[in-house]
Each structure stands twice: as C-alpha cells, then as structure tokens.
Design a protein around this motif. Structure first.
Motif, PDB file in Angstrom:
ATOM      1  N   GLY A   9      -2.747 -13.043  12.125  1.00 47.48           N
ATOM      2  CA  GLY A   9      -3.655 -12.969  13.265  1.00 47.48           C
ATOM      3  C   GLY A   9      -4.383 -11.650  13.403  1.00 47.48           C
ATOM      4  N   PRO A  10      -3.672 -10.506  13.376  1.00 45.36           N
ATOM      5  CA  PRO A  10      -4.377  -9.231  13.515  1.00 45.36           C
ATOM      6  C   PRO A  10      -5.410  -8.993  12.395  1.00 45.36           C
ATOM      7  CG  PRO A  10      -2.041  -8.919  13.886  1.00 45.36           C
ATOM      8  CD  PRO A  10      -2.235 -10.324  13.408  1.00 45.36           C
ATOM      9  N   LYS A  11      -5.116  -9.473  11.203  1.00 49.48           N
ATOM     10  CA  LYS A  11      -6.058  -9.315  10.095  1.00 49.48           C
ATOM     11  C   LYS A  11      -7.295 -10.165  10.319  1.00 49.48           C
ATOM     12  CE  LYS A  11      -2.153  -8.655   7.090  1.00 49.48           C
ATOM     13  NZ  LYS A  11      -1.236  -9.366   6.230  1.00 49.48           N
ATOM     14  N   LEU A  12      -7.093 -11.389  10.795  1.00 47.28           N
ATOM     15  CA  LEU A  12      -8.229 -12.268  11.026  1.00 47.28           C
ATOM     16  C   LEU A  12      -9.095 -11.804  12.188  1.00 47.28           C
ATOM     17  CD1 LEU A  12      -6.561 -15.754  10.527  1.00 47.28           C
ATOM     18  CD2 LEU A  12      -8.174 -14.606   9.013  1.00 47.28           C
ATOM     19  N   LEU A  13      -8.484 -11.175  13.174  1.00 45.20           N
ATOM     20  CA  LEU A  13      -9.228 -10.681  14.326  1.00 45.20           C
ATOM     21  C   LEU A  13      -9.813  -9.298  14.105  1.00 45.20           C
ATOM     22  CD1 LEU A  13      -6.823 -11.888  17.152  1.00 45.20           C
ATOM     23  CD2 LEU A  13      -8.980 -12.912  16.443  1.00 45.20           C
ATOM     24  N   GLY A  14      -9.544  -8.700  12.964  1.00 47.17           N
ATOM     25  CA  GLY A  14     -10.083  -7.386  12.663  1.00 47.17           C
ATOM     26  C   GLY A  14      -9.312  -6.246  13.286  1.00 47.17           C
ATOM     27  N   LEU A  15      -8.105  -6.481  13.753  1.00 44.19           N
ATOM     28  CA  LEU A  15      -7.305  -5.435  14.372  1.00 44.19           C
ATOM     29  C   LEU A  15      -6.529  -4.626  13.340  1.00 44.19           C
ATOM     30  CD1 LEU A  15      -5.925  -7.472  17.391  1.00 44.19           C
ATOM     31  CD2 LEU A  15      -7.880  -5.915  17.351  1.00 44.19           C
ATOM     32  N   ARG A  16      -6.393  -5.160  12.126  1.00 49.07           N
ATOM     33  CA  ARG A  16      -5.659  -4.477  11.070  1.00 49.07           C
ATOM     34  C   ARG A  16      -6.267  -4.874   9.728  1.00 49.07           C
ATOM     35  NH1 ARG A  16       0.495  -5.783  10.946  1.00 49.07           N
ATOM     36  NH2 ARG A  16      -0.210  -7.464   9.631  1.00 49.07           N
ATOM     37  N   HIS A  17      -6.307  -3.941   8.807  1.00 49.59           N
ATOM     38  CA  HIS A  17      -6.821  -4.240   7.483  1.00 49.59           C
ATOM     39  C   HIS A  17      -5.755  -4.964   6.671  1.00 49.59           C
ATOM     40  CE1 HIS A  17     -10.435  -1.929   8.059  1.00 49.59           C
ATOM     41  NE2 HIS A  17      -9.722  -0.900   8.480  1.00 49.59           N
ATOM     42  N   PRO A  18      -6.167  -5.863   5.774  1.00 47.22           N
ATOM     43  CA  PRO A  18      -5.182  -6.612   4.981  1.00 47.22           C
ATOM     44  C   PRO A  18      -4.315  -5.719   4.099  1.00 47.22           C
ATOM     45  CG  PRO A  18      -7.339  -7.626   4.813  1.00 47.22           C
ATOM     46  CD  PRO A  18      -7.520  -6.339   5.549  1.00 47.22           C
ATOM     47  N   TRP A  19      -4.811  -4.565   3.687  1.00 47.66           N
ATOM     48  CA  TRP A  19      -4.047  -3.705   2.785  1.00 47.66           C
ATOM     49  C   TRP A  19      -3.143  -2.736   3.534  1.00 47.66           C
ATOM     50  CZ3 TRP A  19      -9.365  -3.701   3.237  1.00 47.66           C
ATOM     51  CH2 TRP A  19      -9.916  -2.617   3.909  1.00 47.66           C
ATOM     52  N   GLU A  20      -3.154  -2.745   4.858  1.00 50.15           N
ATOM     53  CA  GLU A  20      -2.302  -1.849   5.641  1.00 50.15           C
ATOM     54  C   GLU A  20      -1.029  -2.570   6.086  1.00 50.15           C
ATOM     55  OE1 GLU A  20      -4.668  -0.675   8.925  1.00 50.15           O
ATOM     56  OE2 GLU A  20      -5.795   0.791   7.768  1.00 50.15           O
ATOM     57  N   GLY A  21       0.066  -1.834   6.126  1.00 49.71           N
ATOM     58  CA  GLY A  21       1.294  -2.332   6.735  1.00 49.71           C
ATOM     59  C   GLY A  21       1.976  -3.449   5.986  1.00 49.71           C
ATOM     60  N   HIS A  22       2.093  -3.318   4.681  1.00 47.70           N
ATOM     61  CA  HIS A  22       2.819  -4.335   3.924  1.00 47.70           C
ATOM     62  C   HIS A  22       4.309  -4.300   4.241  1.00 47.70           C
ATOM     63  CE1 HIS A  22      -0.509  -5.604   1.489  1.00 47.70           C
ATOM     64  NE2 HIS A  22      -0.787  -4.359   1.173  1.00 47.70           N
ATOM     65  N   GLY A  23       4.817  -3.112   4.532  1.00 46.40           N
ATOM     66  CA  GLY A  23       6.230  -2.992   4.830  1.00 46.40           C
ATOM     67  C   GLY A  23       7.106  -2.969   3.595  1.00 46.40           C
ATOM     68  N   HIS A  24       6.517  -2.718   2.427  1.00 47.11           N
ATOM     69  CA  HIS A  24       7.291  -2.693   1.194  1.00 47.11           C
ATOM     70  C   HIS A  24       7.646  -1.280   0.761  1.00 47.11           C
ATOM     71  CE1 HIS A  24       6.724  -6.938   0.662  1.00 47.11           C
ATOM     72  NE2 HIS A  24       5.405  -6.800   0.713  1.00 47.11           N
ATOM     73  N   GLY A  25       7.148  -0.274   1.458  1.00 48.23           N
ATOM     74  CA  GLY A  25       7.474   1.103   1.110  1.00 48.23           C
ATOM     75  C   GLY A  25       6.783   1.580  -0.158  1.00 48.23           C
ATOM     76  N   HIS A  26       5.615   1.049  -0.450  1.00 43.10           N
ATOM     77  CA  HIS A  26       4.899   1.413  -1.669  1.00 43.10           C
ATOM     78  C   HIS A  26       4.455   2.878  -1.646  1.00 43.10           C
ATOM     79  CE1 HIS A  26       2.422   1.000  -5.204  1.00 43.10           C
ATOM     80  NE2 HIS A  26       1.391   1.488  -4.540  1.00 43.10           N
ATOM     81  N   HIS A  27       4.027   3.366  -0.484  1.00 45.14           N
ATOM     82  CA  HIS A  27       3.533   4.746  -0.403  1.00 45.14           C
ATOM     83  C   HIS A  27       4.648   5.747  -0.653  1.00 45.14           C
ATOM     84  CE1 HIS A  27      -0.399   3.474   0.821  1.00 45.14           C
ATOM     85  NE2 HIS A  27       0.126   2.706   1.763  1.00 45.14           N
ATOM     86  N   GLU A  28       5.825   5.511  -0.103  1.00 47.83           N
ATOM     87  CA  GLU A  28       6.930   6.406  -0.328  1.00 47.83           C
ATOM     88  C   GLU A  28       7.365   6.369  -1.803  1.00 47.83           C
ATOM     89  OE1 GLU A  28       7.087   3.975   2.033  1.00 47.83           O
ATOM     90  OE2 GLU A  28       6.671   5.194   3.795  1.00 47.83           O
ATOM     91  N   GLU A  29       7.356   5.202  -2.378  1.00 47.98           N
ATOM     92  CA  GLU A  29       7.744   5.035  -3.771  1.00 47.98           C
ATOM     93  C   GLU A  29       6.742   5.709  -4.689  1.00 47.98           C
ATOM     94  OE1 GLU A  29       7.915   1.168  -6.448  1.00 47.98           O
ATOM     95  OE2 GLU A  29       9.313   1.090  -4.772  1.00 47.98           O
ATOM     96  N   HIS A  30       5.473   5.600  -4.343  1.00 51.13           N
ATOM     97  CA  HIS A  30       4.412   6.199  -5.145  1.00 51.13           C
ATOM     98  C   HIS A  30       4.478   7.725  -5.089  1.00 51.13           C
ATOM     99  CE1 HIS A  30       0.646   6.312  -7.267  1.00 51.13           C
ATOM    100  NE2 HIS A  30       0.115   7.093  -6.338  1.00 51.13           N
ATOM    101  N   ALA A  31       4.813   8.273  -3.929  1.00 50.41           N
ATOM    102  CA  ALA A  31       4.890   9.730  -3.774  1.00 50.41           C
ATOM    103  C   ALA A  31       6.069  10.302  -4.570  1.00 50.41           C
ATOM    104  CB  ALA A  31       5.040  10.078  -2.289  1.00 50.41           C
ATOM    105  N   GLU A  32       7.150   9.567  -4.724  1.00 50.88           N
ATOM    106  CA  GLU A  32       8.303  10.056  -5.471  1.00 50.88           C
ATOM    107  C   GLU A  32       8.024  10.169  -6.950  1.00 50.88           C
ATOM    108  OE1 GLU A  32      11.540   7.495  -4.615  1.00 50.88           O
ATOM    109  OE2 GLU A  32      11.641   8.039  -2.508  1.00 50.88           O
ATOM    110  N   HIS A  33       7.186   9.305  -7.479  1.00 56.57           N
ATOM    111  CA  HIS A  33       6.908   9.315  -8.906  1.00 56.57           C
ATOM    112  C   HIS A  33       5.984  10.463  -9.304  1.00 56.57           C
ATOM    113  CE1 HIS A  33       9.039   5.704  -9.894  1.00 56.57           C
ATOM    114  NE2 HIS A  33       8.458   5.069  -8.883  1.00 56.57           N
ATOM    115  N   HIS A  34       5.212  11.004  -8.362  1.00 54.20           N
ATOM    116  CA  HIS A  34       4.253  12.081  -8.697  1.00 54.20           C
ATOM    117  C   HIS A  34       4.761  13.417  -8.276  1.00 54.20           C
ATOM    118  CE1 HIS A  34       1.208   9.480 -10.258  1.00 54.20           C
ATOM    119  NE2 HIS A  34       1.317   8.703  -9.178  1.00 54.20           N
TER     120      HIS A  34
END
Length: 68
Positions: free
Chosen positions: A43-68
């Motif tokens: 719903g929030p994505k369809l209404l434009g309240l959130r971008h589809p690529w934000e807030g996956h909840g998989h911890g990708h950003h933290e994982e990506h920062a550890e590798h670099h």
C-alpha cells in the motif's frame, strides 16, 4: 408480454444450493483477505509514501558496509 401476478415471465432462475453459497462466500472471503494482505504489504508503495527499493528489512546495507 411483461407478465404480472399469476403470469410467469418465462425466466425463473432457481436459488443456488448450500454448497454453492458456501463456496462463493469462502472464495470471496479468501479474495478479500488476499487483497487486504497485499494492500498492507504494498500500500505505501502504491500510494507513493515509500519507494519500492526502501525498507526491505533484509539488512543489505549493513552487510554491504561490512564487506568494504
């Protein structure tokens, strides 16, 4: 031609049986539960309240920062 009291119009549909009524209600309820579930998820994505690529909840950003 239109018929009236005592004159059948020619089209007299019968009422659906219990099995068909139950099945129709069960399938209808399933459809609405699925629609509300998807609205809650997307719903929030369809209404434009959130971008589809934000807030996956998989911890990708933290994982990506550890590798670099």
């Amino acid at each position: 031609m239109a018929g009236g009291p005592g004159h059948p119009s020619g089209f007299n549909p019968h009422l659906p049986g219990f099995k068909h009524q139950f099945l129709a209600k069960a399938l209808g309820a399933t459809m609405w539960f699925f629609i509300f579930y998807r609205a809650r998820q997307d719903g929030p994505k369809l209404l434009g309240l959130r971008h589809p690529w934000e807030g996956h909840g998989h911890g990708h950003h933290e994982e990506h920062a550890e590798h670099h």
